[in-house]
Write a protein that holds these residues in place. Sequence first.
Motif, PDB file in Angstrom:
ATOM      1  N   TYR A 168      84.066  32.478  27.048  1.00  0.00           N
ATOM      2  CA  TYR A 168      83.960  31.018  26.851  1.00  0.00           C
ATOM      3  C   TYR A 168      82.184  31.450  26.441  1.00  0.00           C
ATOM      4  N   ALA A 169      81.557  31.931  27.888  1.00  0.00           N
ATOM      5  CA  ALA A 169      80.634  31.722  27.540  1.00  0.00           C
ATOM      6  C   ALA A 169      80.386  33.004  26.531  1.00  0.00           C
ATOM      7  N   LEU A 170      80.697  34.233  26.618  1.00  0.00           N
ATOM      8  CA  LEU A 170      80.181  35.066  25.682  1.00  0.00           C
ATOM      9  C   LEU A 170      80.744  35.020  24.531  1.00  0.00           C
ATOM     10  N   PHE A 171      81.683  34.400  23.594  1.00  0.00           N
ATOM     11  CA  PHE A 171      81.898  33.899  22.403  1.00  0.00           C
ATOM     12  C   PHE A 171      80.503  33.008  22.075  1.00  0.00           C
ATOM     13  N   SER A 172      80.819  31.750  23.092  1.00  0.00           N
ATOM     14  CA  SER A 172      79.482  31.204  22.545  1.00  0.00           C
ATOM     15  C   SER A 172      78.304  31.841  21.997  1.00  0.00           C
ATOM     16  N   PHE A 173      77.896  32.377  23.217  1.00  0.00           N
ATOM     17  CA  PHE A 173      76.394  33.372  22.990  1.00  0.00           C
ATOM     18  C   PHE A 173      76.908  34.014  21.737  1.00  0.00           C
ATOM     19  N   ILE A 174      77.539  34.817  21.082  1.00  0.00           N
ATOM     20  CA  ILE A 174      77.850  35.681  20.013  1.00  0.00           C
ATOM     21  C   ILE A 174      77.354  34.597  19.052  1.00  0.00           C
ATOM     22  N   ALA A 175      78.397  33.819  18.603  1.00  0.00           N
ATOM     23  CA  ALA A 175      78.075  32.718  17.813  1.00  0.00           C
ATOM     24  C   ALA A 175      76.828  32.063  17.650  1.00  0.00           C
ATOM     25  N   GLY A 176      75.885  31.638  18.684  1.00  0.00           N
ATOM     26  CA  GLY A 176      75.044  31.049  18.454  1.00  0.00           C
ATOM     27  C   GLY A 176      74.015  32.037  17.385  1.00  0.00           C
ATOM     28  N   PHE A 177      74.886  33.929  16.909  1.00  0.00           N
ATOM     29  CA  PHE A 177      73.898  34.459  15.967  1.00  0.00           C
ATOM     30  C   PHE A 177      74.222  34.366  14.602  1.00  0.00           C
ATOM     31  N   MET A 178      75.198  34.279  14.822  1.00  0.00           N
ATOM     32  CA  MET A 178      75.861  34.147  12.900  1.00  0.00           C
ATOM     33  C   MET A 178      75.215  33.673  12.027  1.00  0.00           C
ATOM     34  N   HIS A 179      75.292  34.438  10.902  1.00  0.00           N
ATOM     35  CA  HIS A 179      74.457  34.302   9.836  1.00  0.00           C
ATOM     36  C   HIS A 179      75.619  33.999   8.573  1.00  0.00           C
ATOM     37  N   ASN A 180      76.981  33.991   8.854  1.00  0.00           N
ATOM     38  CA  ASN A 180      78.013  34.248   8.001  1.00  0.00           C
ATOM     39  C   ASN A 180      78.650  33.231   8.910  1.00  0.00           C
ATOM     40  N   TYR A 181      79.573  32.191   7.597  1.00  0.00           N
ATOM     41  CA  TYR A 181      79.910  31.411   8.381  1.00  0.00           C
ATOM     42  C   TYR A 181      81.193  31.793   8.664  1.00  0.00           C
ATOM     43  N   ILE A 182      82.080  32.789   7.915  1.00  0.00           N
ATOM     44  CA  ILE A 182      83.346  32.823   7.927  1.00  0.00           C
ATOM     45  C   ILE A 182      83.480  33.366   9.524  1.00  0.00           C
ATOM     46  N   LEU A 183      82.671  34.485   9.596  1.00  0.00           N
ATOM     47  CA  LEU A 183      82.059  34.874  11.250  1.00  0.00           C
ATOM     48  C   LEU A 183      81.971  34.226  12.745  1.00  0.00           C
ATOM     49  N   LEU A 184      81.180  32.556  12.168  1.00  0.00           N
ATOM     50  CA  LEU A 184      80.911  31.244  12.273  1.00  0.00           C
ATOM     51  C   LEU A 184      82.166  31.528  13.369  1.00  0.00           C
ATOM     52  N   CYS A 185      83.328  30.280  12.201  1.00  0.00           N
ATOM     53  CA  CYS A 185      84.605  29.906  12.550  1.00  0.00           C
ATOM     54  C   CYS A 185      85.545  31.176  13.427  1.00  0.00           C
ATOM     55  N   LEU A 186      85.170  32.113  13.562  1.00  0.00           N
ATOM     56  CA  LEU A 186      86.204  32.856  14.180  1.00  0.00           C
ATOM     57  C   LEU A 186      85.427  33.334  15.080  1.00  0.00           C
ATOM     58  N   PHE A 187      84.501  33.833  15.602  1.00  0.00           N
ATOM     59  CA  PHE A 187      83.846  33.038  16.675  1.00  0.00           C
ATOM     60  C   PHE A 187      84.267  32.196  18.289  1.00  0.00           C
ATOM     61  N   ARG A 188      84.121  31.212  17.285  1.00  0.00           N
ATOM     62  CA  ARG A 188      84.506  29.988  17.949  1.00  0.00           C
ATOM     63  C   ARG A 188      86.035  30.361  17.868  1.00  0.00           C
ATOM     64  N   GLY A 189      86.852  30.538  17.462  1.00  0.00           N
ATOM     65  CA  GLY A 189      88.149  30.340  17.018  1.00  0.00           C
ATOM     66  C   GLY A 189      88.560  31.351  19.353  1.00  0.00           C
ATOM     67  N   PHE A 190      87.397  32.553  19.156  1.00  0.00           N
ATOM     68  CA  PHE A 190      87.611  33.627  19.852  1.00  0.00           C
ATOM     69  C   PHE A 190      87.023  32.344  21.606  1.00  0.00           C
ATOM     70  N   GLN A 191      86.198  31.084  21.060  1.00  0.00           N
ATOM     71  CA  GLN A 191      86.261  30.673  22.340  1.00  0.00           C
ATOM     72  C   GLN A 191      86.961  29.864  22.607  1.00  0.00           C
ATOM     73  N   GLY A 192      88.024  29.330  21.348  1.00  0.00           N
ATOM     74  CA  GLY A 192      88.767  28.910  22.266  1.00  0.00           C
ATOM     75  C   GLY A 192      90.316  29.556  22.412  1.00  0.00           C
ATOM     76  N   ALA A 193      90.219  30.402  22.103  1.00  0.00           N
ATOM     77  CA  ALA A 193      91.123  31.493  22.739  1.00  0.00           C
ATOM     78  C   ALA A 193      90.856  31.845  24.380  1.00  0.00           C
ATOM     79  N   SER A 194      89.597  32.158  24.500  1.00  0.00           N
ATOM     80  CA  SER A 194      89.268  32.615  25.612  1.00  0.00           C
ATOM     81  C   SER A 194      89.775  31.259  27.111  1.00  0.00           C
ATOM     82  N   VAL A 195      89.209  30.355  26.159  1.00  0.00           N
ATOM     83  CA  VAL A 195      89.506  29.518  27.410  1.00  0.00           C
ATOM     84  C   VAL A 195      90.668  28.567  27.572  1.00  0.00           C
TER      85      VAL A 195
END
Length: 564
Positions: A168-195
Motif C-alpha cells: 500500500y505504501a509503495l503504490f501510494s508513493f508511485i501514484a504520487g508521481f503520476m501525470h496520466n489520469y488513467i495510470l493514477l487510477c490504475l495505481f490507486r487500484g493497486f493500493q486497494g488490492a494490496s491492502v
Amino acid sequence: MVSQADIGDNNANENIQVNDLTIRNKSSSFDSERDFKTEIYLGNDEKLLSSSEKDDEFINENDIERQKTNYSELYIDPEQRPPIFKSAFQEFICVFLCIFGPAAASMASSAYQTMLQPISEYFHVDGGKLTWSVSSVMLANGACLLLMGGIADAFGRKTAMIIGFSMYALFSFIAGFMHNYILLCLFRGFQGASVACSTPAAAGFLGSTYKDSKRKNMVMSCFGIGAPVGGAAGFFVAGVCIIAIDWRAAQFFFTILFGFLAILVFIFLPNDNKIDWNHCKKVFKGLDYIGALLSLSAFTLICFSLTDVTSAPHGWRTGYIIALLIVGIFLIGVFVVYELYVPQNPLMPMQLFKNKNFCLCMVIASFCWMVFFGMLNYNAVLYFENIKGYSIIIVSCCFLTQPISGILVNIFAGFTMHIIPGRILMSIGCLGFLGSSIIWATVSIDRNYFLGPFWAFILTVVGADLIYNIANRVTLSSLERKLQSRGSGTFNTILQLSSAVAIGLDSTIIQSKYSAYGTPQQNNDPVALLHAMKYSYYFAIALAGSAFCVSLFLKVGAIGKAKK
C-alpha cells in the motif's frame, strides 16, 4: 478449578479440566500456530477430535467450540489479557495496528473525494470519469479481498499484514508521481488490492485471539472504528495536505504512514508460524482464481456503466452502457452459481449464506454503506465546496465531527453489546442513517452547519459504527477458526463493492436531474445542483428505510455475554 498460572506456562503434556471438557496440550510452544496440537475430550474420556489427525476439523457442541482457536484455547478466563501478549502495551499496539486494515481503503477513497476539484483541474477530467479516482480503490479492494485472504492462509496473518501495508505504501508513493489520469487510477487500484491482503488478516487475528467476552466486544469495537472513522479522517488529511503543499502530498503521507505501520507490525505483532513453502504452494494452487476474475469483471462492468453514463454521448440510450450493465449483472449470477458448485475452496465460505442472520446483516450493511460512502459523504463534499463555497480546510474541519463521534459510539458499543441485543443496535444504526438522509434531503443553501450537517454527521457515524460492529461479529461467529479471515473478507467485500456501485448510482441520479453535473458549467447554478442532489438523498432515505425494515427480522441477541 484451574488457575491462570496453570495454563500460562509453556509446559508440555499438560491437562486442563474445564467442567466436562478436557483440553490436552501437546506442545511446548505457543508461538507456532502450526505446532500447537490439541485433543478434546468429553468427561467420559471419549475422544472427539485430534487436530494432529484431523486437519482443522470443526465440531459444534452447543457452540462451545465455534470460536475456539489455538490462541483462545490457551486461557480460561475470557476477560483476561490473552497470554500471547506479553504486556498490556503490546495488546494495545496490536489492536491499534489492526484498525488500519479496514481504514486504509476508506481513508484513500475519502481523501480523493476532497481532492476532486484540484484533480479535475490538473488532469482536465470531469463527470463520471472523475469518480474513478475515488471508486478505483474501493472496487479493487472489494474484488481482491476474498482472493487475498489466501495470502493470510499461506504466509500467516502477521506476514499478510506486513505485505499489505508495505505494498500500500509503495503504490501510494508511485501514484504520487503520476501525470496520466488513467495510470493514477490504475495505481490507486493497486493500493486497494494490496491492502485487501491485510484487512481479513487483521480481523482473523483479533477474532481468533479473543474469546467471546466484554473484552472482545471492546477490541472488535475498536476494530470497527477503522472503516467509518478512517474514511472521515481521510477528508481531514487531504484538506491539510492540499493547503500545506498540493494534492500529491496526500499520497506521500499515506506512503510514510503505512510504511511506518508495516515496521510496527513486524516488531509488535505476535509471531506466526515459519513459512512452509510446500504449504504455500498448495494454498496458491487451490485459490479460486476464476471466481476472483468473475467477481472483478462483474463489478467493474457495472461500476463503469453507472459512472460513464454521465459522459456517454446519449446517456442511457447509449448502446454500450446498457450492454455492459447487462453483462455485469449476468456475470454476478454466473459467479454465484460457480461458487456454489464448482471450486473445492470457493472464495466465499458458502455456509455463511445458510445463516439467516448473516444474510440479513449483509443486506442491511450493503444498503447502509451505499448510503454512507456513495451518497451522504460523497455529496457532502460537493455541498460544502461547490454550493456553500467553503475552502478545503474548512471542509476538512466540518468532517472532524465524524471521527470524534465515531470514537464515542464505538466505546458505547464496546460497553453495551453484551447487554443490548444486537438486533436492537442494528435497528438503531438503520435509524441513524435514515435520520441523516432526511436531514440532508431537507437542507438548504443558507442553513447553518450546526443546525443541519453537524447532526447528520453524528447520526451517520452512529449508524455506520453500530452496524459494522454487529455485522462483523455475526460474520465471525458464524464460522470456524480456519475460515475467520475468509469470513471477514466476504463481509468487507460486500461493503466495498456496495460503496463503489453507489458512487456510480449517485452520479447517475444527479446527472439525470441536472444536465450540467460533471461539466465545467456544473457550479453555475448552485440552487439547481442542490435540487438534483436531493433526489440522491431521497434514494438514500429509501435504502435506509428498507434496511430498517429488514433489521426487524433479525434474531441477534447480546454478544459477548458470559455463559453460565
